[in-house]
Design an enzyme around this catalytic site. Structure first.
Site, PDB file in Angstrom:
ATOM      1  N   ARG A 116     -32.943 -15.565  36.418  1.00 38.29           N
ATOM      2  CA  ARG A 116     -32.491 -14.431  37.231  1.00 38.29           C
ATOM      3  C   ARG A 116     -32.505 -14.705  38.728  1.00 38.29           C
ATOM      4  O   ARG A 116     -32.566 -13.791  39.536  1.00 38.29           O
ATOM      5  CB  ARG A 116     -33.326 -13.177  36.941  1.00 38.29           C
ATOM      6  CG  ARG A 116     -33.382 -12.772  35.493  1.00 38.29           C
ATOM      7  CD  ARG A 116     -32.061 -12.186  35.064  1.00 38.29           C
ATOM      8  NE  ARG A 116     -32.224 -11.476  33.816  1.00 38.29           N
ATOM      9  CZ  ARG A 116     -31.576 -11.788  32.715  1.00 38.29           C
ATOM     10  NH1 ARG A 116     -30.752 -12.796  32.693  1.00 38.29           N
ATOM     11  NH2 ARG A 116     -31.769 -11.105  31.618  1.00 38.29           N
TER      12      ARG A 116
ATOM     13  N   HIS B  12     -21.608 -12.536  32.136  1.00 37.44           N
ATOM     14  CA  HIS B  12     -21.034 -13.824  32.547  1.00 37.44           C
ATOM     15  C   HIS B  12     -19.524 -13.822  32.350  1.00 37.44           C
ATOM     16  O   HIS B  12     -18.772 -14.235  33.226  1.00 37.44           O
ATOM     17  CB  HIS B  12     -21.651 -14.973  31.741  1.00 37.44           C
ATOM     18  CG  HIS B  12     -22.991 -15.398  32.240  1.00 37.44           C
ATOM     19  ND1 HIS B  12     -23.212 -16.628  32.805  1.00 37.44           N
ATOM     20  CD2 HIS B  12     -24.182 -14.762  32.254  1.00 37.44           C
ATOM     21  CE1 HIS B  12     -24.484 -16.732  33.149  1.00 37.44           C
ATOM     22  NE2 HIS B  12     -25.089 -15.612  32.818  1.00 37.44           N
TER      23      HIS B  12
ATOM     24  N   GLY C  72     -29.969 -16.410  40.312  1.00 37.38           N
ATOM     25  CA  GLY C  72     -28.603 -16.471  40.812  1.00 37.38           C
ATOM     26  C   GLY C  72     -27.916 -17.804  40.564  1.00 37.38           C
ATOM     27  O   GLY C  72     -26.855 -18.069  41.136  1.00 37.38           O
ATOM     28  N   LYS C  73     -28.479 -18.644  39.698  1.00 37.29           N
ATOM     29  CA  LYS C  73     -27.917 -19.979  39.432  1.00 37.29           C
ATOM     30  C   LYS C  73     -26.463 -19.919  38.983  1.00 37.29           C
ATOM     31  O   LYS C  73     -25.615 -20.626  39.528  1.00 37.29           O
ATOM     32  CB  LYS C  73     -28.713 -20.706  38.330  1.00 37.29           C
ATOM     33  CG  LYS C  73     -30.134 -20.989  38.602  1.00 37.29           C
ATOM     34  CD  LYS C  73     -30.806 -21.712  37.450  1.00 37.29           C
ATOM     35  CE  LYS C  73     -30.766 -21.024  36.119  1.00 37.29           C
ATOM     36  NZ  LYS C  73     -31.529 -19.774  36.030  1.00 37.29           N
TER      37      LYS C  73
ATOM     38  N   ASP D 178     -17.467 -11.268  32.194  1.00 33.10           N
ATOM     39  CA  ASP D 178     -16.801 -10.336  33.114  1.00 33.10           C
ATOM     40  C   ASP D 178     -16.681 -10.896  34.530  1.00 33.10           C
ATOM     41  O   ASP D 178     -15.774 -10.535  35.268  1.00 33.10           O
ATOM     42  CB  ASP D 178     -17.534  -8.990  33.153  1.00 33.10           C
ATOM     43  CG  ASP D 178     -17.365  -8.193  31.869  1.00 33.10           C
ATOM     44  OD1 ASP D 178     -16.557  -8.607  31.000  1.00 33.10           O
ATOM     45  OD2 ASP D 178     -18.060  -7.164  31.732  1.00 33.10           O
TER      46      ASP D 178
END
Length: 184
Positions: free
Chosen positions: A18, A57, A20-21, A59
């Site tokens: 969580r 992911h 932001g990778k 979307d």
């Protein structure tokens, strides 16, 4: 000089859950005119939480990106993906998890095959890598094996990467600019 966020060759994006990778990796590869997104984990249709993560992911991705779901067969997916496409591999953990039952010799051969396939790519390849070992030591042997294999493979990939990013708390840090390679 290449812009910091314009990928070239192999680019690694790692960090904790969580952080932001995936968003950063998507940003990096979005400069490519054609992109193939390689999903390494199984779809797990019975897991509602996993399905929601997959939907988020999906979307976010542009509609023109191709999708390859490889369920751990990453080298085969690399060979199948068009050479003219930039690649986003999300994430290395699916590949590692799919091969936890292999012995050390087989695992080493799989890693060499993966590294060789990555070197043959013409367009940028951005790989998302889940960082492991930043918290509690896994209480199971299989958890420890995953952590050890994932960490060692990430270091092997880093040795041939053009850039490496650490994404924490929604901030991307360029490890090549900030750090020194640790001697082997």
């Amino acid at each position: 000089m290449v812009a910091a966020d314009h990928p070239e060759g192999l680019v690694l994006v790692s960090g904790p859950s969580r952080g932001g990778k995936s968003r950063w990796a998507e940003h990096l590869v979005s400069v490519c005119s054609e992109v193939t997104y390689i999903a390494t984990s199984p779809s797990l249709p019975g897991d509602a939480a996993w399905q929601e993560r997959l939907r988020l992911h999906r979307d976010r991705r542009p509609a023109n990106w191709s999708l390859l779901e490889c369920e751990g067969q990453l080298t085969a997916a690399l060979q199948k993906a068009p050479q003219t496409h930039g690649l986003l591999i999300d994430a290395l953990g699916g590949f590692t998890a799919a091969h936890l039952q292999t012995d050390e010799q087989e695992w080493d051969a799989l890693q060499i095959e993966l590294l060789t396939s990555l070197k043959q790519r013409q367009e940028p390849v951005v790989i998302v890598i889940e960082e492991t070992g930043w918290g509690v030591v896994p209480s199971t042997a299989i958890g420890g094996l995953f952590r050890d294999r994932q960490g060692a493979l990430a270091q092997r990939l880093a040795s041939q990467a053009n850039r490496s990013w650490l994404v924490v708390q929604g901030r991307a840090l360029d490890l090549h600019a900030l750090g020194q390679a640790v001697p082997l």
